[in-house]
Design an enzyme around this catalytic site. Structure first.
Site, PDB file in Angstrom:
ATOM      1  CB  THR A 158      12.181  38.811  20.323  1.00  0.00           C
ATOM      2  OG1 THR A 158      11.788  38.322  21.598  1.00  0.00           O
ATOM      3  CG2 THR A 158      12.350  37.644  19.384  1.00  0.00           C
TER       4      THR A 158
ATOM      5  CB  THR B  21       6.416  42.039  21.217  1.00  0.00           C
ATOM      6  OG1 THR B  21       6.707  40.752  21.760  1.00  0.00           O
ATOM      7  CG2 THR B  21       7.044  42.197  19.853  1.00  0.00           C
TER       8      THR B  21
END
Ligand code: ASP
Length: 324
Positions: free
Chosen positions: A13, A89
């Site tokens: 991201t 993540t």
């Protein structure tokens, strides 16, 4: 002389943008992080490299090994004195732990990511990247193993885990907490890891499965696993290391087939031990040759078993490695 820090981008991201029309977050042609001017200390020289541009659910242990070798190569050949790796993540803790086990260089290695993509309001990527460069450039970050820096906290690869699906404070080290903080003035450490766990990893060829125990679990999944070509199993057991009695025959079948079974707890605090003597209790599992892990979570125990199986399949040797 300036300190040479290398930023290695792998995707996630932090390197993505949100489509204003559809709201979908995805990687684009160009990594937005490469266009951000990073203003750090004048003693730091930054070199950037795009190794991958992948969402982290696409990252495999093959990518992790490539990254590990890339780091060691540049530490030696290019005199890089600190590394920052940007990463999605979702699997960041697995890559961080793989590097912790495999990288040979002693220079700081910091992984970071973001919960909000580059063009969202409150995007945390650029700030986390800056904080990570500060940590990687800090002398105090040496010899602390691979570190994870997000949201102004420094965590060890061994203990950190993603705890929240969307909150920017998602990375936590249950039971132990962060080992340092980052402020506008730099990185400040208050703890040091006590032990190191290193392997010379040349290949990752083993197939290791991860399963979670639950009330009423039976043996069927273990029997099916035995018939598949697998090299090991990690089981997230109940509490201090117990399973339902109906699952014991399956574990026994795996052990009879000489398939290593590593047990962790599905509790996110504490370690597993051979405490209970009832059917399915830890004592019985120990008798079957189940390997007890030292507080790693399931996904990290899987990484460690994959790494360890490259050098030994012996249960007592594996048990010793899992005490570290
Ligand atoms: N799904 C994303 C990934 O891991 C999440 C993130 O990067 O925060 O690539």
């Amino acid at each position: 002389m300036k300190k040479k820090i290398m930023i290695i981008h792998t995707g996630g991201t932090i390197s993505m943008s949100e489509d204003e029309q559809t709201g979908a977050v995805s990687p684009g042609e160009r990594n937005p992080l490469t266009t951000i001017p990073l203003v750090v200390d004048s003693h730091v020289e930054i070199e950037s490299y795009e190794l991958f541009n992948l969402p982290s659910p696409h990252i495999t242990t093959k990518h992790m090994l490539e990254l590990s070798m890339f780091i060691d190569h540049h530490a030696v050949e290019n005199a890089v004195e600190g590394f920052v790796i940007t990463h999605g993540t979702d699997t960041l803790e697995e890559t961080a732990f793989f590097l912790d086990l495999s990288v040979q260089t002693r220079v700081p290695i910091v992984l970071t990511g973001a919960m909000r993509s580059s063009n969202e309001i409150g995007s945390d990527g650029p700030y986390n990247l800056l904080a990570s460069v500060k940590v990687a450039a800090s002398e105090e970050a040496r010899n602390k193993g691979v570190l994870v820096v997000l949201n102004d906290e420094v965590h060890t690869a061994k203990n950190v885990t993603k705890t929240h699906t969307s909150n920017i404070a998602t990375f936590q080290s249950p039971q132990y907490g962060p080992i340092g903080i980052v402020t506008k003035r730099g990185a400040f450490f208050h703890h040091s890891p006590v032990a190191e766990d290193k392997y010379h990893v040349r290949a990752v060829t083993k197939n290791v499965m991860l399963l979670k125990a639950y009330a009423g679990m039976d043996s069927s999944i273990f029997h099916s696993l035995k018939d598949m070509k697998i090299d090991g199993v990690v089981l997230e057991a109940l509490g201090q290391g117990n399973i339902p009695p109906t699952a014991v025959a399956g574990i026994k079948a795996l052990r009879d087939a000489d398939i290593p079974v590593v047990m962790v707890s599905r509790c996110f605090n504490g370690i597993v031990q051979d405490i209970y003597g009832y059917d399915g209790g830890g004592r019985k599992l120990k008798e079957l040759g189940v390997i007890f892990s030292n507080g790693l979570n399931g996904q990290k125990a899987r990484i460690k078993l994959m790494v360890a199986l490259e050098s030994t399949k012996d249960t007592s040797e594996l048990q010793l490695l899992f005490l570290k």
